[in-house]
Design a protein around this motif. Structure first.
Motif, PDB file in Angstrom:
ATOM      1  N   LEU A  38       0.954  -1.059   0.202  1.00 17.61           N
ATOM      2  CA  LEU A  38       0.038  -0.075  -0.097  1.00 17.61           C
ATOM      3  C   LEU A  38       0.798   1.326   0.002  1.00 17.61           C
ATOM      4  CD1 LEU A  38      -1.994  -2.106   0.911  1.00 17.61           C
ATOM      5  CD2 LEU A  38      -2.914  -0.514   2.547  1.00 17.61           C
ATOM      6  N   TYR A  39       0.471   2.160  -0.841  1.00 20.54           N
ATOM      7  CA  TYR A  39       0.886   3.703  -0.594  1.00 20.54           C
ATOM      8  C   TYR A  39       0.135   4.437  -0.101  1.00 20.54           C
ATOM      9  CZ  TYR A  39       3.672   7.782  -1.660  1.00 20.54           C
ATOM     10  OH  TYR A  39       4.251   9.075  -1.553  1.00 20.54           O
ATOM     11  N   ARG A  40       0.406   5.070   0.917  1.00 21.50           N
ATOM     12  CA  ARG A  40      -0.505   5.838   1.786  1.00 21.50           C
ATOM     13  C   ARG A  40      -1.901   5.478   1.695  1.00 21.50           C
ATOM     14  NH1 ARG A  40       1.959  12.218   0.960  1.00 21.50           N
ATOM     15  NH2 ARG A  40       3.841  11.585   1.997  1.00 21.50           N
ATOM     16  N   GLY A  41      -1.987   3.977   2.131  1.00 17.93           N
ATOM     17  CA  GLY A  41      -3.311   3.630   2.256  1.00 17.93           C
ATOM     18  C   GLY A  41      -4.031   2.923   1.042  1.00 17.93           C
ATOM     19  N   ARG A  42      -3.444   3.139  -0.057  1.00 14.83           N
ATOM     20  CA  ARG A  42      -3.881   2.659  -1.180  1.00 14.83           C
ATOM     21  C   ARG A  42      -3.097   1.460  -1.803  1.00 14.83           C
ATOM     22  NH1 ARG A  42      -8.186   2.128  -4.023  1.00 14.83           N
ATOM     23  NH2 ARG A  42      -7.238   2.795  -6.054  1.00 14.83           N
ATOM     24  N   PRO A  43      -3.647   0.276  -2.049  1.00 11.65           N
ATOM     25  CA  PRO A  43      -3.176  -0.830  -2.704  1.00 11.65           C
ATOM     26  C   PRO A  43      -2.445  -0.504  -4.080  1.00 11.65           C
ATOM     27  CG  PRO A  43      -5.262  -1.480  -1.995  1.00 11.65           C
ATOM     28  CD  PRO A  43      -5.240   0.169  -1.909  1.00 11.65           C
ATOM     29  N   VAL A  44      -1.431  -0.740  -4.138  1.00 11.67           N
ATOM     30  CA  VAL A  44      -0.604  -0.618  -5.582  1.00 11.67           C
ATOM     31  C   VAL A  44       0.089  -1.634  -6.117  1.00 11.67           C
ATOM     32  CG1 VAL A  44      -0.296   1.955  -5.077  1.00 11.67           C
ATOM     33  CG2 VAL A  44       1.385   0.496  -4.164  1.00 11.67           C
ATOM     34  N   LEU A  45       0.252  -2.670  -5.262  1.00 14.44           N
ATOM     35  CA  LEU A  45       0.902  -4.038  -5.687  1.00 14.44           C
ATOM     36  C   LEU A  45       0.032  -5.113  -5.199  1.00 14.44           C
ATOM     37  CD1 LEU A  45       2.912  -5.688  -6.829  1.00 14.44           C
ATOM     38  CD2 LEU A  45       4.679  -4.833  -4.913  1.00 14.44           C
ATOM     39  N   GLY A  46      -0.221  -5.986  -5.729  1.00 11.31           N
ATOM     40  CA  GLY A  46      -0.753  -7.404  -5.053  1.00 11.31           C
ATOM     41  C   GLY A  46      -0.405  -8.571  -5.798  1.00 11.31           C
ATOM     42  N   GLY A  92      -0.255  -8.295  -9.802  1.00 11.31           N
ATOM     43  CA  GLY A  92      -0.875  -6.986 -10.492  1.00 11.31           C
ATOM     44  C   GLY A  92      -0.446  -5.888  -9.631  1.00 11.31           C
ATOM     45  N   ALA A  93      -0.136  -4.756 -10.497  1.00 19.81           N
ATOM     46  CA  ALA A  93       0.475  -3.478  -9.873  1.00 19.81           C
ATOM     47  C   ALA A  93      -0.027  -2.304 -10.789  1.00 19.81           C
ATOM     48  CB  ALA A  93       1.909  -3.813 -10.102  1.00 19.81           C
ATOM     49  N   ALA A  94       0.153  -1.171 -10.192  1.00 22.24           N
ATOM     50  CA  ALA A  94      -0.309   0.079 -10.408  1.00 22.24           C
ATOM     51  C   ALA A  94       0.528   0.310 -11.983  1.00 22.24           C
ATOM     52  CB  ALA A  94       0.082   1.487  -9.548  1.00 22.24           C
ATOM     53  N   GLY A  95      -0.409   0.584 -12.949  1.00 17.58           N
ATOM     54  CA  GLY A  95       0.182   1.086 -14.386  1.00 17.58           C
ATOM     55  C   GLY A  95       0.592  -0.135 -15.178  1.00 17.58           C
ATOM     56  N   ARG A  96       0.209  -1.531 -14.625  1.00 16.60           N
ATOM     57  CA  ARG A  96       0.832  -2.695 -15.242  1.00 16.60           C
ATOM     58  C   ARG A  96      -0.393  -3.504 -15.388  1.00 16.60           C
ATOM     59  NH1 ARG A  96       6.414  -4.076 -14.208  1.00 16.60           N
ATOM     60  NH2 ARG A  96       7.350  -2.204 -13.271  1.00 16.60           N
ATOM     61  N   GLN A  97      -0.297  -4.337 -16.809  1.00 15.77           N
ATOM     62  CA  GLN A  97      -1.375  -5.300 -16.977  1.00 15.77           C
ATOM     63  C   GLN A  97      -1.097  -6.633 -16.111  1.00 15.77           C
ATOM     64  OE1 GLN A  97      -3.443  -5.432 -19.504  1.00 15.77           O
ATOM     65  NE2 GLN A  97      -4.345  -7.453 -18.663  1.00 15.77           N
ATOM     66  N   GLY A 108      -5.734  -4.320 -12.320  1.00 14.10           N
ATOM     67  CA  GLY A 108      -4.800  -4.661 -13.447  1.00 14.10           C
ATOM     68  C   GLY A 108      -5.148  -5.570 -14.600  1.00 14.10           C
ATOM     69  N   ALA A 109      -6.280  -5.985 -14.463  1.00  8.45           N
ATOM     70  CA  ALA A 109      -6.985  -7.104 -15.215  1.00  8.45           C
ATOM     71  C   ALA A 109      -8.249  -6.455 -15.954  1.00  8.45           C
ATOM     72  CB  ALA A 109      -7.391  -8.376 -14.901  1.00  8.45           C
ATOM     73  N   GLY A 110      -8.289  -5.295 -15.568  1.00 13.44           N
ATOM     74  CA  GLY A 110      -9.489  -4.476 -16.254  1.00 13.44           C
ATOM     75  C   GLY A 110     -10.722  -4.565 -15.476  1.00 13.44           C
ATOM     76  N   GLY A 111     -10.965  -5.127 -14.388  1.00 12.38           N
ATOM     77  CA  GLY A 111     -12.024  -5.370 -13.742  1.00 12.38           C
ATOM     78  C   GLY A 111     -12.202  -4.035 -12.616  1.00 12.38           C
ATOM     79  N   ILE A 112     -12.972  -4.376 -11.666  1.00 16.24           N
ATOM     80  CA  ILE A 112     -13.446  -3.350 -10.695  1.00 16.24           C
ATOM     81  C   ILE A 112     -13.617  -3.965  -9.274  1.00 16.24           C
ATOM     82  CG2 ILE A 112     -15.480  -1.537  -9.784  1.00 16.24           C
ATOM     83  CD1 ILE A 112     -16.364  -1.478 -12.765  1.00 16.24           C
ATOM     84  N   MET A 113     -13.069  -3.365  -8.295  1.00 13.03           N
ATOM     85  CA  MET A 113     -13.288  -3.912  -6.922  1.00 13.03           C
ATOM     86  C   MET A 113     -13.339  -2.717  -6.070  1.00 13.03           C
ATOM     87  SD  MET A 113     -10.944  -6.915  -5.113  1.00 13.03           S
ATOM     88  CE  MET A 113     -11.146  -7.106  -3.490  1.00 13.03           C
ATOM     89  N   THR A 114     -14.570  -2.818  -5.138  1.00 10.93           N
ATOM     90  CA  THR A 114     -14.885  -1.763  -4.359  1.00 10.93           C
ATOM     91  C   THR A 114     -15.506  -2.245  -3.077  1.00 10.93           C
ATOM     92  OG1 THR A 114     -17.180  -1.704  -5.171  1.00 10.93           O
ATOM     93  CG2 THR A 114     -15.366  -0.299  -6.247  1.00 10.93           C
ATOM     94  N   ASP A 115     -15.760  -1.523  -2.189  1.00 17.47           N
ATOM     95  CA  ASP A 115     -16.832  -1.984  -1.048  1.00 17.47           C
ATOM     96  C   ASP A 115     -18.531  -1.998  -1.674  1.00 17.47           C
ATOM     97  OD1 ASP A 115     -17.921   0.722  -0.857  1.00 17.47           O
ATOM     98  OD2 ASP A 115     -16.825   1.108   0.957  1.00 17.47           O
ATOM     99  N   TRP A 116     -19.108  -2.118  -0.734  1.00 10.32           N
ATOM    100  CA  TRP A 116     -20.603  -2.393  -1.207  1.00 10.32           C
ATOM    101  C   TRP A 116     -21.322  -1.260  -1.559  1.00 10.32           C
ATOM    102  CZ3 TRP A 116     -23.671  -7.029   1.703  1.00 10.32           C
ATOM    103  CH2 TRP A 116     -22.619  -8.051   1.494  1.00 10.32           C
ATOM    104  N   SER A 117     -20.618   0.046  -1.254  1.00 11.14           N
ATOM    105  CA  SER A 117     -21.202   1.385  -1.743  1.00 11.14           C
ATOM    106  C   SER A 117     -20.493   1.801  -2.899  1.00 11.14           C
ATOM    107  CB  SER A 117     -20.873   2.479  -0.637  1.00 11.14           C
ATOM    108  OG  SER A 117     -19.638   2.732  -0.598  1.00 11.14           O
ATOM    109  N   GLY A 118     -19.604   1.070  -3.439  1.00  7.92           N
ATOM    110  CA  GLY A 118     -18.879   1.644  -4.593  1.00  7.92           C
ATOM    111  C   GLY A 118     -17.599   2.231  -4.381  1.00  7.92           C
TER     112      GLY A 118
END
Lengths: 276, 276
Positions: free
Chosen positions: A122-130, A143-148, A234-244
């Motif tokens: 995480l960078y300042r609380g946001r996931p940038v690599l998994g 998966g990583a920020a800016g990468r497929q 990074g695969a083109g999907g969306i991942m959020t909490d249940w409020s979006g």
């Protein structure tokens, strides 16, 4: 060189646009280290202890996380770590590694190769690599920020699913929802083509590879979902909490991943209380 | 030689005490043939068709069963065959091969390596040989009359579980039960330590290897359960219908497998309507 690179990112207010190679490579080596431990214990006799929340934990969970932390202590001493088994170190650091050495310990202890090692940055609380790593089958998503997103080195992409009625949904277990959350899940599941159970993190990897359209879960901790976000996005999907809303530290543990924005919107509406 | 051996068994009223090597070897070759087909299609784009019961089927199911039938037609022309995809041939033969080329097609089409090829051999309606083969992970269970079950060539044994409260139960999906059967399943599941979902035939293999204590399912066809019986029994377990009767042709599709007789008895009582 390493400390210069670190300093450069520590001064930026925004996450890096493209995550540097050395961090992606390090995450892969962390998963390698955990996998070596896990393969040694898989399907062997070991004690299963109950944690205070009665979820199981084993020596494999503890040693796999320790192996990861040893590498981080050596190579990234200024970074923070949140681990499922060994707690939080330097939790206010800008760069925070979030580790679940065995996501799906129940699958691991029942000899089922659908658990995974999760490594997130995480960078300042946001996931940038998994990284989602299945060390028995040998499946690894990065998966990583800016990468497929890559699955075993090849590009992974979500598939189109423009209507909920054509979707395959996955959730690990109906027993992991509270009653209200289960009712919300059912409002979504009633509208899909196929419902699959089991899989923990593996289900999100399958979504990122275009085999599953929706994953809806609740009660997840930061270490359960942080690594999944860059893999799915990074695969083109969306991942959020249940409020979006975007997921990060402080999310409430209700997560939805979707391969197609139309499916995501339809599922969010049903989670919020409309049955379509 | 081959036909003499066949004739010898065809005249016996009782199943063989120890199943001969040549039949065990043949069953393994049948699973090999199916696995070669399945690995070619796994996680590739293929059409998924809906069968009349709306369960999915693919070219991999059809070709894998065809590969098995081609070998049987050549080597065991007098035997009968019941296959999920290509129907029944010579169904009144004493020796009857029962084939599910991909048990867990829903797992197969979602890219999950927990489906399996099932090969069973029945003698006058009773299963005397079973193979559960997972061709992606490379897990193969072989059970046969008079023999210890093997997992990947090593002896597999169930584990002790003298009380339901200590058991791990598995069922593929809560959605596969009708309402009354689901209520019966819940009476059992409410009393166990851990409930796992998913897995199809793989769950019975895990039971035979001592990682799961109970599997309770309903709505199964002959080709879903015939191969499982010798695997579970040869590992020291018990597999019956919900009334405790042996499984064979004509069973009603409600099955229970248990590693420990005490667990089996306790679960049967709960299935029958007592909550303990």
């Amino acid at each position: 060189m390493k400390s210069r690179a670190t300093a450069q990112f520590r001064t930026a207010a925004e996450p890096p646009v493209v995550l540097p190679d050395n961090l992606v490579d390090l995450a892969a080596r962390l998963a390698d280290a955990a996998g070596s431990v896990i393969r040694r214990y898989y399907r062997t006799p070991f004690a299963v202890d109950d944690k205070p929340d009665s979820s199981p934990v084993t020596i494999a969970d503890r040693e796999a996380e320790a192996a990861i932390r040893a590498i981080l202590a050596n190579e990234r001493p200024a970074d923070g770590i949140v681990g499922e088994e060994h707690g939080t170190t330097n939790g206010d650091a800008d760069w925070l590694w979030v580790i679940d050495p065995i996501d799906g310990t129940k699958s691991f202890i029942t000899g089922r190769p659908t658990f995974g090692t999760l490594v997130a940055l995480l960078y300042r609380g946001r996931p940038v690599l998994g990284v989602i790593d299945q060390p028995i089958v040998g499946d690894r998503w990065i998966g990583a920020a800016g990468r497929q997103t890559l699955l075993n080195g090849r590009p992974a992409r979500v598939r189109a699913c423009p209507a909920l009625g054509r979707a395959t949904i996955n959730t690990t277990s109906p027993d992991l929802f509270g009653p209200d959350d289960y009712a919300a899940f059912r409002r979504v599941a009633i509208g899909v083509k196929l419902t699959m159970y089991g899989g923990d993190c593996y289900a999100y990897g399958l979504l990122a590879a275009g085999f599953v359209d929706l994953v809806v879960e609740a009660g997840l901790k930061l270490y359960d979902y942080a690594a999944l976000v860059p893999v799915v996005e990074g695969a083109g999907g969306i991942m959020t909490d249940w409020s979006g809303a975007p997921l990060g530290r402080g999310s409430d543990g209700r997560v939805i991943a979707a391969g197609d924005a139309a499916c995501h919107a339809e599922a969010l509406a049903r989670l919020a209380g409309s049955s379509g």
